[in-house]
Scaffold this motif. Structure first.
Motif, short mmCIF file in Angstrom:
data_model
loop_
_atom_site.label_atom_id
_atom_site.label_comp_id
_atom_site.label_asym_id
_atom_site.label_seq_id
_atom_site.Cartn_x
_atom_site.Cartn_y
_atom_site.Cartn_z
N ASN A 179 1.25 -1.39 -0.18
CA ASN A 179 0.02 -0.10 -0.31
C ASN A 179 0.98 1.13 0.27
OD1 ASN A 179 -2.39 -1.95 1.74
ND2 ASN A 179 -3.31 -0.81 -0.16
N GLU A 180 1.87 1.28 1.17
CA GLU A 180 2.68 2.80 1.04
C GLU A 180 3.08 2.89 -0.53
OE1 GLU A 180 6.83 4.45 3.14
OE2 GLU A 180 5.70 2.35 3.70
N ARG A 181 3.86 1.83 -1.04
CA ARG A 181 4.84 1.52 -2.09
C ARG A 181 4.08 1.96 -3.40
NH1 ARG A 181 10.35 0.33 -2.52
NH2 ARG A 181 11.01 0.79 -0.28
N THR A 182 2.82 1.24 -3.44
CA THR A 182 2.00 1.88 -4.28
C THR A 182 0.46 2.83 -4.60
OG1 THR A 182 0.02 0.14 -3.79
CG2 THR A 182 1.81 -0.17 -5.79
N GLY A 183 0.65 3.66 -3.12
CA GLY A 183 -0.02 4.89 -2.21
C GLY A 183 -1.70 4.64 -2.88
N THR A 184 -1.34 3.16 -2.44
CA THR A 184 -3.33 2.94 -2.29
C THR A 184 -3.55 2.69 -1.09
OG1 THR A 184 -1.92 0.37 -2.39
CG2 THR A 184 -2.98 1.00 -4.77
N LYS A 185 -4.82 2.48 -0.98
CA LYS A 185 -5.33 2.11 0.97
C LYS A 185 -5.89 0.60 0.66
CE LYS A 185 -6.83 7.35 0.98
NZ LYS A 185 -7.85 7.66 1.07
N ALA A 186 -5.40 0.17 2.04
CA ALA A 186 -6.47 -1.22 2.50
C ALA A 186 -7.38 -1.22 2.25
CB ALA A 186 -5.89 -2.01 3.68
N SER A 187 -8.20 -0.73 1.92
CA SER A 187 -10.09 0.11 2.42
C SER A 187 -9.96 -0.38 0.61
CB SER A 187 -10.39 0.72 2.71
OG SER A 187 -9.79 2.68 1.80
N GLN A 188 -9.03 -0.64 0.01
CA GLN A 188 -9.74 0.20 -1.15
C GLN A 188 -8.50 -0.94 -2.39
OE1 GLN A 188 -9.07 3.98 -2.24
NE2 GLN A 188 -11.43 3.79 -3.19
N SER A 189 -8.41 -2.12 -1.37
CA SER A 189 -7.34 -2.70 -2.45
C SER A 189 -8.14 -4.17 -2.09
CB SER A 189 -5.81 -3.36 -0.97
OG SER A 189 -4.91 -1.91 -1.79
N TYR A 190 -7.56 -5.19 -3.33
CA TYR A 190 -8.50 -6.44 -3.38
C TYR A 190 -6.79 -7.25 -3.91
CZ TYR A 190 -13.32 -4.50 -4.58
OH TYR A 190 -13.70 -4.14 -4.44
N TYR A 191 -6.76 -8.29 -2.80
CA TYR A 191 -6.65 -9.51 -3.22
C TYR A 191 -6.72 -11.03 -3.88
CZ TYR A 191 -1.50 -11.68 -3.16
OH TYR A 191 -0.14 -12.70 -2.87
N VAL A 192 -5.69 -11.33 -4.78
CA VAL A 192 -6.46 -12.28 -5.64
C VAL A 192 -5.36 -13.64 -5.15
CG1 VAL A 192 -7.09 -13.55 -7.81
CG2 VAL A 192 -7.55 -10.81 -7.60
N GLY A 193 -5.86 -14.72 -4.92
CA GLY A 193 -5.30 -15.71 -4.27
C GLY A 193 -5.95 -17.27 -4.11
N ASP A 194 -5.05 -18.96 -4.97
CA ASP A 194 -5.33 -19.39 -4.07
C ASP A 194 -5.26 -19.73 -2.63
OD1 ASP A 194 -2.92 -22.05 -4.53
OD2 ASP A 194 -2.50 -20.21 -5.49
N SER A 195 -3.93 -19.85 -2.03
CA SER A 195 -3.68 -19.91 -0.92
C SER A 195 -5.02 -19.58 0.05
CB SER A 195 -2.39 -20.01 -0.52
OG SER A 195 -2.27 -20.16 1.12
N TRP A 196 -5.12 -20.74 1.18
CA TRP A 196 -5.83 -20.35 1.49
C TRP A 196 -5.50 -19.14 3.20
CZ3 TRP A 196 -11.07 -19.61 2.90
CH2 TRP A 196 -11.29 -19.44 3.97
N ARG A 197 -4.24 -20.33 3.74
CA ARG A 197 -3.27 -19.38 4.60
C ARG A 197 -2.77 -17.97 4.39
NH1 ARG A 197 -0.15 -21.84 9.07
NH2 ARG A 197 -1.14 -23.83 9.01
N ASN A 198 -1.89 -18.13 3.53
CA ASN A 198 -0.99 -16.97 2.61
C ASN A 198 -2.03 -16.00 2.21
OD1 ASN A 198 1.20 -18.39 3.51
ND2 ASN A 198 1.89 -19.17 1.51
#
Length: 242
Positions: A179-198
């Motif tokens: 978030n810090e490096r890309t100028g994004t906010k956590a509240s507006q950030s999406y993460y797409v991934g297959d791993s449940w834990r990670n």
């Protein structure tokens, strides 16, 4: 210095088994080293292989950081032994090391899932910040990213490899760093991934929107609740481009 704040969403993707079929190199490695046939439960073994990979990495701590090569190799040998043992296959340390070596060599002969490149391009055209967050040693993960031609699709400043950053998923500090490096906010950030834990747990604990790419139709590993679940890139496109 981070980028200026974006008006769009921040949408970041995992790499292994999210952008390409991570089972394929493991299947070929098992066939080569152990002589497993067509009836072997490759997908089930792969799921447990990834489970033990995530679990052992977390117990070691910063296993992908520079200088942790011995811990990383130890984790890689043990994950193969533990996963295969659940299916009645017991391998020695040298056999597990050979499986790992064959597995690594085949990870650079990979292609993206159908729809990956189109979705990334469409998201960028819609004004979103699109990037990658992946666990692993920097050199190794970057080689896979280049094999997928993702380095041509996504700017280098939006590619985050845990071994280079110093934090591994699911550590929320990795997501905060992004978030810090890309100028994004956590509240507006999406993460797409297959791993449940990670990926699911990591994104949720960082305050991100978690999109579980459950294309292998596996069961959740905890009581956490992803915001969305998708099983294909068609479903991901419908969700992320809405």
């Amino acid at each position: 210095m981070g980028e200026k704040r974006s008006c769009g969403k921040g949408i970041f993707f995992d790499v292994d088994d999210t952008l390409y079929d991570h089972l394929q190199p493991l299947r070929e490695a098992l066939r080569d080293v152990l002589g497993t046939g067509g009836e072997f439960p490759y997908e089930e073994v792969y799921h447990r292989f990834r489970y033990y990979s995530d679990m052992l990495s977390a117990s070691h701590g910063a296993v992908n950081a520079q200088g942790a090569e011995r811990d990383l190799q130890d984790m890689r040998v043990k994950r193969a032994q533990l996963a295969l043992a659940e299916f009645g296959v017991h391998v020695t340390d040298p056999e597990a090391a050979r499986i790992q070596q064959q597995y690594l060599e085949r990870q650079f002969r990979i292609t993206p899932f159908p729809g990956v490149m189109d979705l990334i391009s469409d998201l960028q055209a819609a004004g979103h910040v699109v990037g990658l967050i992946t666990n692993g040693p920097e050199r190794h993960q970057m080689a896979k990213i280049k094999a997928l031609a993702m380095d041509a699709a996504i700017p280098s400043e939006r590619i985050f490899i845990s071994g280079a950053v110093g934090y591994d998923k699911p550590d929320p500090r990795l997501f905060a760093f992004v978030n810090e490096r890309t100028g994004t906010k956590a509240s507006q950030s999406y993460y797409v991934g297959d791993s449940w834990r990670n990926d699911v747990v990591g994104a949720l604990e960082a305050g991100w929107t978690a999109v579980w790419f459950n294309h292998r139709r596996v069961e959740p590993e905890s009581e956490h609740q992803p915001h969305y679940t998708a099983g294909s890139y068609r479903e991901l496109a419908e969700l992320l481009l809405a």
